[in-house]
Design a protein around this motif. Sequence first.
Motif, PDB file in Angstrom:
ATOM      1  N   SER A  56      -3.532 -20.530   9.429  1.00 30.31           N
ATOM      2  CA  SER A  56      -3.307 -20.015  10.714  1.00 30.31           C
ATOM      3  C   SER A  56      -2.365 -18.816  10.550  1.00 30.31           C
ATOM      4  CB  SER A  56      -2.833 -20.262  11.933  1.00 30.31           C
ATOM      5  OG  SER A  56      -1.501 -21.176  11.359  1.00 30.31           O
ATOM      6  N   ASN A  69      -1.017 -15.058   9.917  1.00 29.54           N
ATOM      7  CA  ASN A  69      -1.162 -13.967   8.797  1.00 29.54           C
ATOM      8  C   ASN A  69       0.507 -13.044   8.603  1.00 29.54           C
ATOM      9  OD1 ASN A  69      -2.519 -11.746   8.920  1.00 29.54           O
ATOM     10  ND2 ASN A  69      -2.053 -11.447  11.414  1.00 29.54           N
ATOM     11  N   ASN A  77       2.346  -9.139   5.292  1.00 31.14           N
ATOM     12  CA  ASN A  77       1.130  -9.221   6.299  1.00 31.14           C
ATOM     13  C   ASN A  77      -0.043 -10.215   5.025  1.00 31.14           C
ATOM     14  OD1 ASN A  77      -0.810  -7.304   5.026  1.00 31.14           O
ATOM     15  ND2 ASN A  77      -1.218  -6.596   6.716  1.00 31.14           N
ATOM     16  N   SER A  78      -0.480 -10.945   5.748  1.00 30.31           N
ATOM     17  CA  SER A  78      -1.925 -12.224   4.382  1.00 30.31           C
ATOM     18  C   SER A  78      -2.583 -11.278   3.404  1.00 30.31           C
ATOM     19  CB  SER A  78      -2.914 -12.795   5.497  1.00 30.31           C
ATOM     20  OG  SER A  78      -3.542 -11.400   6.176  1.00 30.31           O
ATOM     21  N   SER A  83       1.082 -16.922  14.037  1.00 33.97           N
ATOM     22  CA  SER A  83      -0.461 -16.770  13.503  1.00 33.97           C
ATOM     23  C   SER A  83      -1.828 -16.638  14.406  1.00 33.97           C
ATOM     24  CB  SER A  83      -0.350 -18.247  13.859  1.00 33.97           C
ATOM     25  OG  SER A  83      -0.604 -17.885  15.406  1.00 33.97           O
ATOM     26  N   SER A  84      -2.448 -16.584  13.296  1.00 33.73           N
ATOM     27  CA  SER A  84      -3.616 -15.719  14.146  1.00 33.73           C
ATOM     28  C   SER A  84      -3.719 -15.442  15.311  1.00 33.73           C
ATOM     29  CB  SER A  84      -4.548 -15.931  13.254  1.00 33.73           C
ATOM     30  OG  SER A  84      -5.184 -17.246  13.058  1.00 33.73           O
ATOM     31  N   HIS A 133      -1.325 -15.164  17.915  1.00 39.61           N
ATOM     32  CA  HIS A 133       0.297 -14.828  18.035  1.00 39.61           C
ATOM     33  C   HIS A 133       1.250 -15.800  19.021  1.00 39.61           C
ATOM     34  CE1 HIS A 133      -1.364 -10.950  17.453  1.00 39.61           C
ATOM     35  NE2 HIS A 133      -2.743 -11.622  18.081  1.00 39.61           N
TER      36      HIS A 133
END
Length: 116
Positions: free
Chosen positions: A30, A32, A52-53, A99-100, A102
């Motif tokens: 999860s 990011n 970032n990813s 996380s994706s 937020h």
Amino acid sequence: QVQLVESGGGLVQAGGSLRLSCAASGSIFSINVMGWYRQAPGKQRELVANINSGGSTNYADSVKGRFTISRDNTKNTVYLQMNSLKAEDTAVYYCHALSSVHYNFWGQGTQVTVSS
């Protein structure tokens, strides 16, 4: 949930180097963005750098050219290489993950002390 464990802080003379590591576990799929914040005594917590990813990085102006953030996805670990350290870099450094959806996750913090 995401757990973050930092290591690598310590005492160093001005001009020296340190490398911080932050290992993530748990719901790492999860995550990011990962990064580092710091908080000096009497000051607000501030962003140092993040990645970032996709590998895009962002740095505070005060550390550009001296600090490098990197990420090893095979080890779920983010690193902060700190060179040419200054007394004003002295702070507690916190690993952060976003996380994706937020959610913010924080490590316990590691002390970096730069003696002048």
